[in-house]
Design a protein around this motif. Sequence first.
Motif, PDB file in Angstrom:
ATOM      1  N   SER A 136       2.804  97.016  -5.307  1.00  0.00           N
ATOM      2  CA  SER A 136       2.864  95.562  -5.488  1.00  0.00           C
ATOM      3  C   SER A 136       1.844  94.841  -4.621  1.00  0.00           C
ATOM      4  O   SER A 136       1.260  93.829  -5.028  1.00  0.00           O
ATOM      5  N   ALA A 137       1.628  95.346  -3.407  1.00  0.00           N
ATOM      6  CA  ALA A 137       0.653  94.730  -2.510  1.00  0.00           C
ATOM      7  C   ALA A 137      -0.762  94.912  -3.055  1.00  0.00           C
ATOM      8  O   ALA A 137      -1.589  93.988  -3.022  1.00  0.00           O
ATOM      9  N   THR A 138      -1.038  96.097  -3.578  1.00  0.00           N
ATOM     10  CA  THR A 138      -2.362  96.398  -4.125  1.00  0.00           C
ATOM     11  C   THR A 138      -2.688  95.497  -5.308  1.00  0.00           C
ATOM     12  O   THR A 138      -3.751  94.867  -5.374  1.00  0.00           O
ATOM     13  N   THR A 139      -1.760  95.420  -6.270  1.00  0.00           N
ATOM     14  CA  THR A 139      -2.030  94.647  -7.478  1.00  0.00           C
ATOM     15  C   THR A 139      -2.076  93.146  -7.189  1.00  0.00           C
ATOM     16  O   THR A 139      -2.903  92.424  -7.747  1.00  0.00           O
ATOM     17  N   ALA A 140      -1.196  92.665  -6.317  1.00  0.00           N
ATOM     18  CA  ALA A 140      -1.168  91.231  -6.036  1.00  0.00           C
ATOM     19  C   ALA A 140      -2.419  90.770  -5.302  1.00  0.00           C
ATOM     20  O   ALA A 140      -2.909  89.660  -5.544  1.00  0.00           O
ATOM     21  N   LEU A 141      -2.946  91.595  -4.411  1.00  0.00           N
ATOM     22  CA  LEU A 141      -4.156  91.190  -3.693  1.00  0.00           C
ATOM     23  C   LEU A 141      -5.335  91.051  -4.653  1.00  0.00           C
ATOM     24  O   LEU A 141      -6.128  90.108  -4.549  1.00  0.00           O
ATOM     25  N   MET A 142      -5.445  91.960  -5.619  1.00  0.00           N
ATOM     26  CA  MET A 142      -6.509  91.827  -6.619  1.00  0.00           C
ATOM     27  C   MET A 142      -6.265  90.617  -7.518  1.00  0.00           C
ATOM     28  O   MET A 142      -7.204  89.909  -7.906  1.00  0.00           O
ATOM     29  N   THR A 143      -5.008  90.353  -7.851  1.00  0.00           N
ATOM     30  CA  THR A 143      -4.672  89.201  -8.690  1.00  0.00           C
ATOM     31  C   THR A 143      -5.055  87.897  -8.020  1.00  0.00           C
ATOM     32  O   THR A 143      -5.476  86.938  -8.685  1.00  0.00           O
ATOM     33  N   ARG A 144      -4.909  87.828  -6.720  1.00  0.00           N
ATOM     34  CA  ARG A 144      -5.279  86.621  -5.980  1.00  0.00           C
ATOM     35  C   ARG A 144      -6.718  86.232  -6.267  1.00  0.00           C
ATOM     36  O   ARG A 144      -7.028  85.045  -6.449  1.00  0.00           O
ATOM     37  N   GLU A 145      -7.602  87.224  -6.322  1.00  0.00           N
ATOM     38  CA  GLU A 145      -9.010  86.945  -6.605  1.00  0.00           C
ATOM     39  C   GLU A 145      -9.207  86.538  -8.061  1.00  0.00           C
ATOM     40  O   GLU A 145      -9.986  85.631  -8.364  1.00  0.00           O
ATOM     41  N   VAL A 146      -8.516  87.205  -8.991  1.00  0.00           N
ATOM     42  CA  VAL A 146      -8.597  86.830 -10.399  1.00  0.00           C
ATOM     43  C   VAL A 146      -8.156  85.387 -10.589  1.00  0.00           C
ATOM     44  O   VAL A 146      -8.816  84.597 -11.275  1.00  0.00           O
ATOM     45  N   GLU A 147      -7.044  85.027  -9.975  1.00  0.00           N
ATOM     46  CA  GLU A 147      -6.497  83.680 -10.145  1.00  0.00           C
ATOM     47  C   GLU A 147      -7.447  82.623  -9.588  1.00  0.00           C
ATOM     48  O   GLU A 147      -7.602  81.538 -10.173  1.00  0.00           O
ATOM     49  N   ARG A 148      -8.080  82.925  -8.491  1.00  0.00           N
ATOM     50  CA  ARG A 148      -9.035  81.975  -7.901  1.00  0.00           C
ATOM     51  C   ARG A 148     -10.171  81.673  -8.870  1.00  0.00           C
ATOM     52  O   ARG A 148     -10.542  80.509  -9.076  1.00  0.00           O
ATOM     53  N   LEU A 149     -10.716  82.706  -9.502  1.00  0.00           N
ATOM     54  CA  LEU A 149     -11.824  82.514 -10.429  1.00  0.00           C
ATOM     55  C   LEU A 149     -11.362  81.899 -11.751  1.00  0.00           C
ATOM     56  O   LEU A 149     -12.091  81.119 -12.364  1.00  0.00           O
ATOM     57  N   ALA A 150     -10.148  82.247 -12.184  1.00  0.00           N
ATOM     58  CA  ALA A 150      -9.616  81.642 -13.407  1.00  0.00           C
ATOM     59  C   ALA A 150      -9.422  80.145 -13.221  1.00  0.00           C
ATOM     60  O   ALA A 150      -9.771  79.341 -14.099  1.00  0.00           O
ATOM     61  N   ASP A 151      -8.859  79.754 -12.083  1.00  0.00           N
ATOM     62  CA  ASP A 151      -8.640  78.325 -11.818  1.00  0.00           C
ATOM     63  C   ASP A 151      -9.964  77.568 -11.771  1.00  0.00           C
ATOM     64  O   ASP A 151     -10.069  76.445 -12.271  1.00  0.00           O
ATOM     65  N   ALA A 152     -10.989  78.189 -11.190  1.00  0.00           N
ATOM     66  CA  ALA A 152     -12.294  77.526 -11.083  1.00  0.00           C
ATOM     67  C   ALA A 152     -12.932  77.319 -12.461  1.00  0.00           C
ATOM     68  O   ALA A 152     -13.654  76.338 -12.676  1.00  0.00           O
ATOM     69  N   SER A 153     -12.656  78.239 -13.388  1.00  0.00           N
ATOM     70  CA  SER A 153     -13.265  78.153 -14.719  1.00  0.00           C
ATOM     71  C   SER A 153     -12.436  77.345 -15.697  1.00  0.00           C
ATOM     72  O   SER A 153     -12.920  76.963 -16.773  1.00  0.00           O
ATOM     73  N   GLY A 154     -11.166  77.088 -15.371  1.00  0.00           N
ATOM     74  CA  GLY A 154     -10.287  76.388 -16.304  1.00  0.00           C
ATOM     75  C   GLY A 154      -9.722  77.279 -17.380  1.00  0.00           C
ATOM     76  O   GLY A 154      -9.042  76.799 -18.300  1.00  0.00           O
ATOM     77  N   ASN A 188       2.729  81.922  -1.964  1.00  0.00           N
ATOM     78  CA  ASN A 188       2.666  82.817  -3.122  1.00  0.00           C
ATOM     79  C   ASN A 188       2.729  82.007  -4.410  1.00  0.00           C
ATOM     80  O   ASN A 188       3.683  81.255  -4.624  1.00  0.00           O
ATOM     81  N   THR A 189       1.745  82.142  -5.260  1.00  0.00           N
ATOM     82  CA  THR A 189       1.745  81.438  -6.537  1.00  0.00           C
ATOM     83  C   THR A 189       2.699  82.134  -7.506  1.00  0.00           C
ATOM     84  O   THR A 189       3.058  83.309  -7.317  1.00  0.00           O
ATOM     85  N   PRO A 190       3.116  81.444  -8.572  1.00  0.00           N
ATOM     86  CA  PRO A 190       3.956  82.104  -9.579  1.00  0.00           C
ATOM     87  C   PRO A 190       3.299  83.356 -10.173  1.00  0.00           C
ATOM     88  O   PRO A 190       3.984  84.342 -10.448  1.00  0.00           O
ATOM     89  N   LEU A 191       1.972  83.344 -10.340  1.00  0.00           N
ATOM     90  CA  LEU A 191       1.301  84.515 -10.883  1.00  0.00           C
ATOM     91  C   LEU A 191       1.398  85.692  -9.920  1.00  0.00           C
ATOM     92  O   LEU A 191       1.646  86.833 -10.325  1.00  0.00           O
ATOM     93  N   LEU A 192       1.223  85.444  -8.624  1.00  0.00           N
ATOM     94  CA  LEU A 192       1.365  86.523  -7.642  1.00  0.00           C
ATOM     95  C   LEU A 192       2.794  87.061  -7.635  1.00  0.00           C
ATOM     96  O   LEU A 192       3.007  88.281  -7.541  1.00  0.00           O
ATOM     97  N   GLN A 193       3.777  86.157  -7.741  1.00  0.00           N
ATOM     98  CA  GLN A 193       5.167  86.611  -7.790  1.00  0.00           C
ATOM     99  C   GLN A 193       5.400  87.487  -9.015  1.00  0.00           C
ATOM    100  O   GLN A 193       6.099  88.512  -8.951  1.00  0.00           O
ATOM    101  N   ALA A 194       4.818  87.113 -10.138  1.00  0.00           N
ATOM    102  CA  ALA A 194       5.003  87.886 -11.370  1.00  0.00           C
ATOM    103  C   ALA A 194       4.385  89.274 -11.253  1.00  0.00           C
ATOM    104  O   ALA A 194       5.003  90.280 -11.635  1.00  0.00           O
ATOM    105  N   VAL A 195       3.177  89.346 -10.724  1.00  0.00           N
ATOM    106  CA  VAL A 195       2.484  90.629 -10.637  1.00  0.00           C
ATOM    107  C   VAL A 195       3.153  91.553  -9.631  1.00  0.00           C
ATOM    108  O   VAL A 195       3.337  92.748  -9.885  1.00  0.00           O
ATOM    109  N   GLN A 196       3.549  91.009  -8.480  1.00  0.00           N
ATOM    110  CA  GLN A 196       4.189  91.873  -7.488  1.00  0.00           C
ATOM    111  C   GLN A 196       5.541  92.372  -8.007  1.00  0.00           C
ATOM    112  O   GLN A 196       5.938  93.504  -7.735  1.00  0.00           O
ATOM    113  N   ALA A 197       6.248  91.552  -8.774  1.00  0.00           N
ATOM    114  CA  ALA A 197       7.528  91.983  -9.334  1.00  0.00           C
ATOM    115  C   ALA A 197       7.331  93.028 -10.419  1.00  0.00           C
ATOM    116  O   ALA A 197       8.113  93.980 -10.530  1.00  0.00           O
TER     117      ALA A 197
END
Length: 265
Positions: A30-48, A174-183
């Motif tokens: 869960s820690a591995t996947t959520a840390l990578m998701t954090r970066e994905v979410e940052r770039l997704a938010d920037a692009s809309g 923790n964003t909802p997306l991070l909560q979802a991925v870690q779960a």
Amino acid sequence: MTAIFRPEGPLFRATEHAGGPWSPDMLQGSATTALMTREVERLADASGFAVRRLTFDLWRPAGLRAFSLATEMLREGRKAKTMQVRLLDGDVEIGRCTALLTAQGDESPADPFSKAAGSDAAPETGTPPPAFAQKWSRYFQNVSVRLIEGALEKPGPAAAWMRLDVPMVEGESNTPLLQAVQAADFASGVGQIVDMREWTFINPEISLYFFRPPEGDWILIRSRTRAGANGAGLTMASLSDRKGAFAEVLQAMTFERRAAQAQAS
């Protein structure tokens, strides 16, 4: 402050709270996947764009060390983008996330066949797992769990609400997306079908498909596992929040019978 990772310049150092079930000195998935998701979410938010699919390949076990992330846009389109995030322990690649992002439309068609929102029992009505099950890993001890169907300590399909109660990264919420991925990483454990004194099982990958963004911090996993031939299996799970379902999860499973000596001990 208790956290799973602490930032160290461009790196993220895993704390003792990141320890997984196989060894307290090895990262929880869960820690591995959520840390990578954090970066994905940052770039997704920037692009809309919206995060629609996350596929994680978990290649190597990782110790409690400092990690870096390397990001690359594989496809840049008007309606869809594909990016990858690599998790690195020095020069060694530990895992990789491939993410599909899509442009967001103005409206969606009605789905008359979907389950009514709010029809699942709320986390406040669920029951915590036995104390020994909560000690499955150091990481898991920081996760609130409320079961509404089945049991973690018994084989069979189950449904459990989960919420990580400490920051994934120190100083951040923790964003909802991070909560979802870690779960989602717990899906194979929630829906396990074997006597774990006789069998081991691993999932070297996990894929999540989102049809809307998750909301809130409690995530419901409704999970089941199928065993196939030659040690193969598949875990399938639905993820919901308080408003209803928002994603589906698939995990390729590998089963291996424990040695007779290990079973006896």
